[in-house]
Design a protein around this motif. Structure first.
Motif, short mmCIF file in Angstrom:
data_model
loop_
_atom_site.label_atom_id
_atom_site.label_comp_id
_atom_site.label_asym_id
_atom_site.label_seq_id
_atom_site.Cartn_x
_atom_site.Cartn_y
_atom_site.Cartn_z
N UNK A 107 -9.64 43.46 16.69
CA UNK A 107 -10.60 44.19 16.51
C UNK A 107 -10.80 45.65 16.26
N UNK A 108 -9.62 46.19 16.58
CA UNK A 108 -9.43 47.65 16.78
C UNK A 108 -9.96 48.14 15.24
N UNK A 109 -9.38 48.00 14.27
CA UNK A 109 -10.04 48.45 12.94
C UNK A 109 -11.55 48.42 12.75
N UNK A 110 -12.09 47.32 13.16
CA UNK A 110 -13.73 47.30 13.01
C UNK A 110 -14.24 48.01 14.18
N UNK A 111 -13.69 48.48 15.32
CA UNK A 111 -14.48 49.02 16.30
C UNK A 111 -14.23 50.46 15.95
N UNK A 112 -13.07 50.93 15.22
CA UNK A 112 -12.81 52.46 14.91
C UNK A 112 -13.88 52.81 13.89
N UNK A 113 -14.14 51.69 12.79
CA UNK A 113 -15.11 51.93 11.64
C UNK A 113 -16.45 51.90 12.15
N UNK A 137 -4.36 33.52 32.96
CA UNK A 137 -4.03 33.01 31.48
C UNK A 137 -3.43 33.89 30.60
N UNK A 138 -3.53 35.16 31.08
CA UNK A 138 -3.11 36.25 29.96
C UNK A 138 -1.70 36.27 29.68
N UNK A 139 -1.57 37.11 28.54
CA UNK A 139 -0.10 37.21 28.14
C UNK A 139 -0.16 38.81 27.90
N UNK A 140 0.64 39.52 28.83
CA UNK A 140 0.50 41.11 28.92
C UNK A 140 1.22 41.62 27.49
N UNK A 141 1.99 41.11 26.71
CA UNK A 141 2.37 41.70 25.37
C UNK A 141 1.30 41.96 24.37
N UNK A 142 0.05 40.94 24.60
CA UNK A 142 -0.96 41.25 23.81
C UNK A 142 -1.82 42.32 23.97
N UNK A 143 -1.87 42.51 25.30
CA UNK A 143 -2.47 43.71 25.54
C UNK A 143 -1.86 44.92 25.12
N UNK A 144 -0.40 45.08 25.61
CA UNK A 144 0.12 46.25 25.15
C UNK A 144 0.23 46.60 23.55
N UNK A 145 0.30 45.35 22.89
CA UNK A 145 0.28 45.41 21.55
C UNK A 145 -0.99 45.93 20.98
N UNK A 146 -2.19 45.58 21.65
CA UNK A 146 -3.66 45.85 21.47
C UNK A 146 -3.84 47.37 21.68
N UNK A 147 -3.14 47.89 22.69
CA UNK A 147 -3.36 49.14 22.66
C UNK A 147 -2.78 50.02 21.67
N UNK A 148 -1.50 49.73 21.31
CA UNK A 148 -0.66 50.40 20.36
C UNK A 148 -1.63 50.33 18.94
N UNK A 149 -2.22 49.36 18.48
CA UNK A 149 -2.94 48.96 17.61
C UNK A 149 -4.05 49.67 17.40
N UNK A 150 -4.99 49.78 18.85
CA UNK A 150 -6.04 50.65 18.88
C UNK A 150 -5.80 52.07 18.47
N UNK A 151 -4.45 52.62 19.03
CA UNK A 151 -4.39 54.25 18.66
C UNK A 151 -4.03 54.22 17.34
N UNK A 155 -8.59 55.07 17.28
CA UNK A 155 -9.32 55.03 18.35
C UNK A 155 -8.47 56.31 19.32
N UNK A 156 -9.49 57.42 19.69
CA UNK A 156 -8.92 58.48 20.15
C UNK A 156 -8.49 58.67 21.53
N UNK A 157 -9.19 57.89 22.34
CA UNK A 157 -8.92 58.08 23.85
C UNK A 157 -8.99 56.68 24.59
N UNK A 158 -7.90 56.38 25.21
CA UNK A 158 -7.59 55.26 25.83
C UNK A 158 -7.72 55.30 27.22
N UNK A 159 -8.58 54.65 28.05
CA UNK A 159 -8.23 54.65 29.66
C UNK A 159 -8.02 53.11 30.10
N UNK A 160 -6.87 53.16 30.86
CA UNK A 160 -6.75 52.14 31.34
C UNK A 160 -7.31 51.89 32.88
#
Ligand code: SAM
Ligand code: SF4
Length: 331
Positions: A107-113, A137-151, A155-160
């Motif tokens: 979703x990152x590209x659509x959110x940024x748009x 249920x979660x897979x941590x690698x999905x989240x870390x990849x999501x953070x990279x893709x959002x950047x 998406x300018x600022x990401x807060x954990x």
């Protein structure tokens, strides 16, 4: 006549709406949900059109910041439409999102748009096995990849956001801070709140105060109080030599109620004036009874402001008072 500003009985201006778009989630974090959750029937949940209508009404009343949350907002079908419609509201200064990150890559590209510039991503550990235990249920690698893709999407600022439980992930505080610093992210530690009964652990045994976490971080990093403000309840500290902000959200140990500028709307369309209070006003009933009557919706919101309590009370006689789970109110 409808007032153009939302002010409560204590003179606080309400400029921030947190809207939950679903109570459902693809995770079951141990501090947030029971394993066998029963979710709301779909007809009881606001439609996307109703959610958009509510956002527009709040914006017309002077709200300048809207955070979309849940449950997991990115599991809601068609959620892109809400972001693009609400993102197009001129008077809104900020449209943002709190997500577990599982679907962020998609979703990152659509959110940024849609104009989303800052997001919060929940991440409680950098230990992959522990991540799956905490989220069930979660897979941590999905989240870390999501953070990279959002950047990468702009998406300018990401807060954990991290919730620390003493007997589970206290050892992750320093790794999480170091990860945030290395990746130019902000990070906030949230004290666990007694929302809903969880079976997995005793909340008191697991509680870690913000002060304790700050002392732990100060063993490795030089922290100075920062005047960084996001309109939220975090108190921020800065690490020498870095732009990252380290925040602490302390509903137990700090009382941030006097500067509270927010209200919440649940997935069911209930306007909650305070997270620690059961008082609510049913906006969905107003919308469904009087479709298209924006003035009536706005007047209902204005009238509700006088019920915003002065402060939250999570505990009474040492027992948690609030029986809602965080996923139904929107964190
Ligand atoms: N699913 C999204 C996520 O996890 O970011 C958004 C909703 S979640 C309810 C929002 C935030 O609330 C998350 O950062 C989560 O860690 C936090 N949270 C959930 N239950 C909590 C609790 N009992 N006490 C403190 N924070 C909690
Ligand atoms: Fe889902 Fe967020 Fe609750 Fe975890 S904290 S169960 S990701 S809603």
């Amino acid at each position: 006549m409808t007032s153009t500003r939302l002010t409560d009985a204590f003179g606080r201006q309400i400029t921030y709406l947190r809207l939950s778009v679903t109570d459902r989630c693809d995770y079951r974090c141990v501090y947030c949900m029971a394993e066998d959750m029963v979710f709301l029937p779909r007809a009881q949940v606001l439609s996307l059109e109703e959610s958009i209508e509510i956002c527009q009404a709040f914006a017309e009343l002077g709200v300048t910041k809207i955070r979309i949350t849940g449950g997991e907002p990115l599991v809601r079908n068609g959620i892109q439409t809400l972001f693009s419609e609400v993102g197009a509201v001129d008077s809104l200064r900020e449209l943002t999102l709190t997500t577990n990150g599982s679907r962020l890559s998609r979703f990152a590209p659509e959110l940024a748009a849609a104009g989303v510039k800052r997001i919060n991503v929940s991440l409680d550990t950098l230990d992959s096995a522990q991540f799956t235990e905490l989220t069930r249920f979660g897979k941590m690698e999905d989240v870390l990849q999501g953070i990279e893709d959002a950047k990468a999407a702009g998406i300018e600022r990401i807060k954990l956001n991290a919730v620390i439980l003493r007997n589970r992930n206290l050892d992750q505080v320093l790794p999480l801070v170091n990860y945030a610093l290395d990746h130019q992210l902000d990070i906030s530690f949230i004290e666990e709140m007694p929302l809903g009964e969880v079976t997995h652990h005793g909340r008191e045994d697991e509680f870690c105060s913000s002060a304790e976490l700050r002392e732990l971080i100060a063993t490795q990093h030089s922290l100075t109080p920062s005047d960084y403000q996001t309109g939220g309840p975090s108190r921020y500290w800065q690490v020498a030599g870095s732009d990252s902000q380290i925040g602490f959200i302390s509903p137990h140990s700090d009382n941030f109620c006097s500067s509270c500028n927010r209200v919440r709307v649940t997935a069911e369309g209930k306007l909650l004036l305070c997270l620690g209070n059961e008082n609510s006003v049913d906006l969905k009933a107003v919308i469904r009874r009087h479709p298209g009557d924006r003035e009536r919706l706005k007047q209902t919101i204005v009238d509700a402001m006088s019920n915003k309590p002065e402060k939250h009370y999570f505990y009474e006689d040492d027992a948690p008072q609030i029986v809602r789970f965080m996923n139904t109110t929107g964190g």
